[in-house]
Design an enzyme around this catalytic site. Structure first.
Site, PDB file in Angstrom:
ATOM      1  N   ILE A  66      -9.556   9.850  -2.619  1.00 13.64           N
ATOM      2  CA  ILE A  66      -9.880   9.436  -1.254  1.00 13.64           C
ATOM      3  C   ILE A  66      -9.382  10.490  -0.264  1.00 13.64           C
ATOM      4  O   ILE A  66      -8.311  11.074  -0.441  1.00 13.64           O
ATOM      5  CB  ILE A  66      -9.234   8.060  -0.926  1.00 13.64           C
ATOM      6  CG1 ILE A  66      -9.533   7.033  -2.042  1.00 13.64           C
ATOM      7  CG2 ILE A  66      -9.721   7.557   0.433  1.00 13.64           C
ATOM      8  CD1 ILE A  66     -10.982   6.744  -2.319  1.00 13.64           C
ATOM      9  N   ASN A 123       0.798  -1.229   0.000  1.00 16.88           N
ATOM     10  CA  ASN A 123       0.000   0.000   0.000  1.00 16.88           C
ATOM     11  C   ASN A 123       0.829   1.278   0.000  1.00 16.88           C
ATOM     12  O   ASN A 123       0.386   2.302  -0.520  1.00 16.88           O
ATOM     13  CB  ASN A 123      -0.906  -0.022   1.254  1.00 16.88           C
ATOM     14  CG  ASN A 123      -1.474   1.331   1.592  1.00 16.88           C
ATOM     15  OD1 ASN A 123      -2.398   1.813   0.936  1.00 16.88           O
ATOM     16  ND2 ASN A 123      -0.920   1.988   2.606  1.00 16.88           N
ATOM     17  N   TYR A 164       3.862   9.182 -11.300  1.00 23.80           N
ATOM     18  CA  TYR A 164       2.786   8.535 -10.546  1.00 23.80           C
ATOM     19  C   TYR A 164       1.921   7.685 -11.487  1.00 23.80           C
ATOM     20  O   TYR A 164       1.624   6.524 -11.203  1.00 23.80           O
ATOM     21  CB  TYR A 164       1.939   9.604  -9.834  1.00 23.80           C
ATOM     22  CG  TYR A 164       0.925   9.035  -8.851  1.00 23.80           C
ATOM     23  CD1 TYR A 164       1.276   8.831  -7.514  1.00 23.80           C
ATOM     24  CD2 TYR A 164      -0.365   8.718  -9.251  1.00 23.80           C
ATOM     25  CE1 TYR A 164       0.345   8.316  -6.607  1.00 23.80           C
ATOM     26  CE2 TYR A 164      -1.293   8.211  -8.352  1.00 23.80           C
ATOM     27  CZ  TYR A 164      -0.939   8.007  -7.026  1.00 23.80           C
ATOM     28  OH  TYR A 164      -1.862   7.492  -6.142  1.00 23.80           O
ATOM     29  N   THR A 216      -7.519  11.451   2.334  1.00 20.64           N
ATOM     30  CA  THR A 216      -6.364  11.067   3.167  1.00 20.64           C
ATOM     31  C   THR A 216      -5.347  12.223   3.123  1.00 20.64           C
ATOM     32  O   THR A 216      -5.490  13.146   2.305  1.00 20.64           O
ATOM     33  CB  THR A 216      -5.663   9.810   2.614  1.00 20.64           C
ATOM     34  OG1 THR A 216      -4.990  10.159   1.392  1.00 20.64           O
ATOM     35  CG2 THR A 216      -6.630   8.659   2.361  1.00 20.64           C
TER      36      THR A 216
HETATM   37  P1  NAP Z   1      -0.956   8.574   2.781  1.00 23.08           P
HETATM   38  O1  NAP Z   1      -2.020   8.965   3.728  1.00 23.08           O
HETATM   39  O2  NAP Z   1       0.063   9.571   2.365  1.00 23.08           O
HETATM   40  O3  NAP Z   1      -0.243   7.288   3.378  1.00 23.08           O
HETATM   41  C1  NAP Z   1       0.841   6.688   2.754  1.00 23.08           C
HETATM   42  C2  NAP Z   1       1.710   6.069   3.827  1.00 23.08           C
HETATM   43  O4  NAP Z   1       2.824   5.419   3.189  1.00 23.08           O
HETATM   44  C3  NAP Z   1       2.298   7.106   4.779  1.00 23.08           C
HETATM   45  O5  NAP Z   1       2.225   6.650   6.107  1.00 23.08           O
HETATM   46  C4  NAP Z   1       3.737   7.209   4.319  1.00 23.08           C
HETATM   47  O6  NAP Z   1       4.638   7.584   5.325  1.00 23.08           O
HETATM   48  C5  NAP Z   1       3.993   5.785   3.891  1.00 23.08           C
HETATM   49  N1  NAP Z   1       5.169   5.697   3.042  1.00 23.08           N
HETATM   50  C6  NAP Z   1       5.597   6.580   2.101  1.00 23.08           C
HETATM   51  N2  NAP Z   1       6.727   6.140   1.540  1.00 23.08           N
HETATM   52  C7  NAP Z   1       7.017   4.970   2.129  1.00 23.08           C
HETATM   53  C8  NAP Z   1       8.066   4.028   1.978  1.00 23.08           C
HETATM   54  N3  NAP Z   1       9.052   4.230   1.087  1.00 23.08           N
HETATM   55  N4  NAP Z   1       8.068   2.920   2.744  1.00 23.08           N
HETATM   56  C9  NAP Z   1       7.092   2.721   3.666  1.00 23.08           C
HETATM   57  N5  NAP Z   1       6.070   3.562   3.858  1.00 23.08           N
HETATM   58  C10 NAP Z   1       6.044   4.683   3.101  1.00 23.08           C
HETATM   59  O7  NAP Z   1      -1.562   8.031   1.418  1.00 23.08           O
HETATM   60  P2  NAP Z   1      -2.917   7.234   1.089  1.00 23.08           P
HETATM   61  O8  NAP Z   1      -3.826   8.167   0.423  1.00 23.08           O
HETATM   62  O9  NAP Z   1      -3.378   6.456   2.260  1.00 23.08           O
HETATM   63  O10 NAP Z   1      -2.373   6.257  -0.041  1.00 23.08           O
HETATM   64  C11 NAP Z   1      -2.177   4.856   0.154  1.00 23.08           C
HETATM   65  C12 NAP Z   1      -2.004   4.219  -1.210  1.00 23.08           C
HETATM   66  O11 NAP Z   1      -3.195   4.414  -1.979  1.00 23.08           O
HETATM   67  C13 NAP Z   1      -0.862   4.809  -2.049  1.00 23.08           C
HETATM   68  O12 NAP Z   1      -0.224   3.794  -2.765  1.00 23.08           O
HETATM   69  C14 NAP Z   1      -1.582   5.759  -2.978  1.00 23.08           C
HETATM   70  O13 NAP Z   1      -0.859   6.011  -4.159  1.00 23.08           O
HETATM   71  C15 NAP Z   1      -2.856   4.992  -3.225  1.00 23.08           C
HETATM   72  N6  NAP Z   1      -3.967   5.832  -3.704  1.00 23.08           N
HETATM   73  C16 NAP Z   1      -4.409   6.872  -2.945  1.00 23.08           C
HETATM   74  C17 NAP Z   1      -5.452   7.671  -3.433  1.00 23.08           C
HETATM   75  C18 NAP Z   1      -6.005   8.842  -2.670  1.00 23.08           C
HETATM   76  O14 NAP Z   1      -6.809   9.590  -3.244  1.00 23.08           O
HETATM   77  N7  NAP Z   1      -5.646   9.055  -1.414  1.00 23.08           N
HETATM   78  C19 NAP Z   1      -6.002   7.391  -4.688  1.00 23.08           C
HETATM   79  C20 NAP Z   1      -5.520   6.320  -5.425  1.00 23.08           C
HETATM   80  C21 NAP Z   1      -4.496   5.541  -4.918  1.00 23.08           C
HETATM   81  P3  NAP Z   1       5.044   9.141   5.445  1.00 23.08           P
HETATM   82  O15 NAP Z   1       3.866   9.810   6.017  1.00 23.08           O
HETATM   83  O16 NAP Z   1       6.241   9.119   6.327  1.00 23.08           O
HETATM   84  O17 NAP Z   1       5.381   9.581   4.043  1.00 23.08           O
END
Ligand code: NAP
Length: 237
Positions: A175, A86, A142, A177
């Protein structure tokens, strides 16, 4: 309880979608390992869940860290059944984005699926995006990485199809977040997201966690290599 006696490792489980998945899986009986770069947030989520969770430091762009985290999860809870790749970043440079969003998922599939196969099978869930299905004319790295995740999902599903490991991905829309905080603060961008999403709102992390629960559990026993789109209709346009 749909994940009774299961052990799940979730990368990036300290925030957003990963945090919601950690809670949802634990509520369904799973033991959860949060493999997270940020120690404070990863440990916090583990503490919120309690005895059935543990934190391990992991930078998913490091092959060694991913291997060590998988080994730790197996040792800590005596097995491993679900791996969720994730962790992700947005609005970073090309190399960082590819390293985390594509190479990190590759390591999680390569070592995770092998470990699950060796211990009798399981489920790998990769986080792609609607931007793994279509472009937006920006965020090249991305979009490329998330399209790559769809390809990796198909490839690993084929390779592990007869070894008891199912590999699927989720393609979330917009989403609520920390990752989308900046977009939500910019009026023009925010309005664009709302108007382009047929349901007229952002998704909640828990709505993605429920899709992950389905893919982690036996409810999806005949699914592998699939992209599960959870986007309020964004890609239906
Ligand atoms: P988020 O709230 O930013 O959470 C991502 C988490 O991953 C953070 O805790 C971050 O830590 C951690 N992280 C970043 N780089 C890392 C690494 N190299 N190794 C381990 N952990 C790491 O993002 P999210 O929205 O929950 O996204 C989760 C996933 O869903 C991602 O793959 C994202 O691309 C995907 N996604 C999200 C959305 C959206 O709209 N939110 C839409 C489509 C897909 P730090 O805080 O220290 O950086």
């Amino acid at each position: 309880m749909r994940l009774n006696d299961k052990v799940a490792l979730i990368t990036g489980g300290g925030s957003g979608i990963g945090r919601a998945m950690a809670h949802t899986f634990a509520d369904e009986g799973a033991k959860v390992v949060i493999a997270e770069l940020d120690e404070a947030s990863g440990q916090k989520v583990a503490d919120e869940i309690g005895d059935n969770a543990a934190y391990v430091h992991c930078d998913t762009s490091s092959e060694e860290d991913v291997q060590a985290s998988l080994a730790m999860a197996e040792k800590r809870f005596g097995g491993l059944n679900v791996v969720v790749n994730n962790a992700g970043v947005s609005q970073k440079d090309w190399d960082t984005t590819i390293a985390v969003n594509l190479s990190g998922v590759y390591y999680g599939c390569k070592y995770g699926a092998e470990k699950l196969a060796a211990s009798g099978g399981g489920s790998v869930i990769n986080l792609s995006s609607i931007l793994g299905l279509v472009g937006i004319g920006a965020e090249d790295a991305y979009v490329a990485a998330k399209h790559g995740v769809v390809g990796l999902t198909k490839n690993f599903a084929i390779a592990f199809g007869q070894r008891g490991v199912r590999i699927n991905c989720i393609n979330p829309g917009w989403i609520e977040t920390p990752m989308t905080a900046t977009i939500r603060e910019m009026e023009v961008m925010n309005t664009q997201v709302m108007t382009q999403t047929p349901m007229g709102r952002y998704g909640k992390p828990e709505e993605i966690a429920k899709a992950a629960l389905f893919l982690a559990s036996d409810d999806s026993s005949y699914m592998t290599g699939a992209s599960l789109v959870v986007d309020g209709g964004w890609t239906a346009r």
